[in-house]
Design an enzyme around this catalytic site. Structure first.
Site, short mmCIF file in Angstrom:
data_model
loop_
_atom_site.label_atom_id
_atom_site.label_comp_id
_atom_site.label_asym_id
_atom_site.label_seq_id
_atom_site.Cartn_x
_atom_site.Cartn_y
_atom_site.Cartn_z
N VAL A 290 34.39 28.36 24.81
CA VAL A 290 35.41 28.58 25.84
C VAL A 290 36.57 27.60 25.68
O VAL A 290 37.75 27.99 25.80
CB VAL A 290 34.80 28.47 27.25
CG1 VAL A 290 35.88 28.62 28.32
CG2 VAL A 290 33.71 29.52 27.44
N ALA B 47 54.04 31.52 34.44
CA ALA B 47 53.77 30.25 35.12
C ALA B 47 55.05 29.56 35.58
O ALA B 47 55.01 28.70 36.47
CB ALA B 47 52.98 29.32 34.20
N GLU C 2 37.74 29.95 38.96
CA GLU C 2 37.63 31.40 38.73
C GLU C 2 36.64 31.72 37.61
O GLU C 2 35.88 32.68 37.68
CB GLU C 2 39.00 31.99 38.40
CG GLU C 2 38.99 33.49 38.18
CD GLU C 2 38.59 34.26 39.43
OE1 GLU C 2 37.57 34.99 39.36
OE2 GLU C 2 39.26 34.12 40.46
N GLU D 80 20.25 32.18 25.37
CA GLU D 80 20.06 30.86 24.81
C GLU D 80 18.67 30.73 24.20
O GLU D 80 17.75 31.50 24.52
CB GLU D 80 20.24 29.79 25.90
CG GLU D 80 21.59 29.79 26.56
CD GLU D 80 22.70 29.31 25.65
OE1 GLU D 80 22.40 28.64 24.63
OE2 GLU D 80 23.87 29.62 25.93
N LYS E 117 26.06 31.51 40.80
CA LYS E 117 27.24 32.34 41.03
C LYS E 117 27.22 32.96 42.42
O LYS E 117 28.26 33.03 43.10
CB LYS E 117 27.33 33.42 39.95
CG LYS E 117 27.52 32.86 38.55
CD LYS E 117 27.34 33.92 37.48
CE LYS E 117 27.46 33.34 36.09
NZ LYS E 117 27.16 34.35 35.04
#
Length: 429
Positions: free
Chosen positions: A14, A33, A130, A191, A206
């Site tokens: 990520v 932005a 988010e 995993e 979550k």
């Protein structure tokens, strides 16, 4: 235009995705932005590892806390993971300094949300997350912003792509859990140590976040959690015959009388429901409100692209001057315990491995009758020689009655192995 300067910790899939996205879409991101967004400082476990991105012009720090202390950054991005250690230290250091934080760390927010909320408020430092829920699906924005005017009745959904992939493959191929799990690990969907996913804890983190925004923060240790290890290919076949799909769901509901009902468990959902069509590694978030009605959104819940997209969306919000409260309200109430599920009424699916001989059904129905559990439907499949799988669908009954009946059924000599009980979630249409 002065750029928004980012200090980033974690250069895994990520983290590298965030850097690539910011560079490849620089023109679009700057336009949206109102200013450029640049990663100027980083840290990771290995400085020498080739990650496929040029970091030569980026300051390297030896640890995450020193990134948060860098005087020449405007925002901290935490992509290390874990609820304790460097991730928590980094986020707390940044918030204490008054620096905004963007994180994809669901465990950190779910377990320490109250403490982080106080730091955020005391130091006027936004905390955005988010990417912590459902990857590229804008789940947080949907609940905290898009549905801010409505008093939601329910929120939740399919929140773990690994489990959804395993259940989809078991249903479509007839293979057992262990076989499909091994394949998921080989493909990188699971995993090497898969318990966080398959035992429901990833979904629970979550769900706790979504419930905190939709209703109020919940005490995580009161959230009932059950994973998918006990679901067999036979169960998926039974469910299909009954017009259902089995999905690992995390759901939270609010009521004026009983507080917040929340749980993580595999459930039967109607095959015609929108969420039943969400297959493979995809996630789905569903909400229900008196004004907004039913809403279901789906997409990839993990991976470099979707998660990086969610992280950068938060950075764009900060560049625009967004200052959203962590849980969507200015005065966040204290966490509450989830209500007991004992009085929760539902239809249930019960799978039993029994001796295949006359009189067995009479024994089973006698026990169920004694616990006020009424059977709506029974189906039988052959198992091993002299054994059979029975699938029973009950009428509506309190969960405590089902639990007591299962304890009694397990004690019968004709019942072999542990019964499986799954809630039937007919409310999802």
């Amino acid at each position: 235009m002065k750029p928004l300067r980012i200090g980033l910790a974690g250069l895994g899939t990520v983290g590298v995705g965030v850097i690539r996205l910011l560079r490849e879409n620089a023109e679009t991101i700057t336009a949206r932005a109102g200013r450029p967004i640049e990663v100027v400082a980083v840290t990771a476990r290995s400085k020498s590892k080739d990650r496929g991105v040029d970091l030569s012009a980026t300051r390297w720090h030896d640890d995450a806390v020193s990134v948060a202390q860098d005087p020449e950054i405007d925002v901290v991005v935490e992509l290390i993971g874990g609820s304790e250690g460097p991730a928590r230290d980094m986020v707390e250091t940044a918030l204490t300094r008054g620096l905004p934080v963007v994180t994809a760390n669901k465990a950190l927010v779910a377990l320490h949300g109250s403490a982080l909320t106080r730091l955020s408020a005391e130091n006027n430092a936004p905390l955005l997350f988010e990417a912590a829920v459902a990857g590229g699906i804008p789940a947080i924005k949907l609940v905290r912003e898009g549905l801010a005017a409505d008093r939601l009745h329910s929120v939740g959904g399919i929140l773990n792509g690994t489990c959804n992939y395993i259940l989809t493959e078991m249903r479509t191929t007839g293979r057992d859990f262990g076989d499909v799990l091994t394949e998921a690990q080989a493909k990188g969907y699971a995993e090497a140590e898969p318990s966080t996913d398959v035992d429901g804890w990833d979904t629970a983190h979550k769900l706790a976040i979504l419930a905190g925004i939709a209703f109020q923060p919940i005490a995580f240790d009161t959230l009932p959690v059950h994973g998918i290890r006990d679901v067999t290919a036979a169960d998926l076949t039974f469910a299909n015959e009954l017009g259902y799909r089995i999905k690992l769901l995390g759901m939270a509901r609010a009521s004026k009388d009983s507080g917040i009902e929340a749980w993580v468990r595999p459930c039967l959902v109607p095959a015609k429901a929108a969420i039943a069509a969400v297959e493979g590694v995809f996630n789905a978030v569903t909400t229900q409100g008196p004004f907004s009605g039913p809403i279901t959104i789906s997409g990839r819940g993990a991976g470099e692209g979707p998660t990086a997209s969610a992280v950068v969306a938060d950075l764009i919000d900060l560049a625009r001057g967004a200052d959203l409260p962590v849980w969507g309200v200015r005065n966040t109430p204290a966490p509450v315990a989830c209500t007991s599920l004992g009085e929760l009424k539902s239809a249930f699916y019960i799978r039993l491995d029994v001796e295949d001989r006359s009189g067995v059904m009479a024994d089973l129905t006698s026990v169920l009758r004694d616990h006020d559990v009424s059977v709506h439907f029974v189906s039988q499949h052959d198992a091993a020689a002299g054994r059979a799988y029975l699938a029973l669908v009950t009428h509506q009954a309190p969960e405590k009655a089902i639990s007591a009946a299962i304890t009694a059924l397990s004690a019968l000599p004709v019942v072999k192995g542990a019964p499986l009980v799954l809630k039937i979630e007919d409310s999802l249409q």
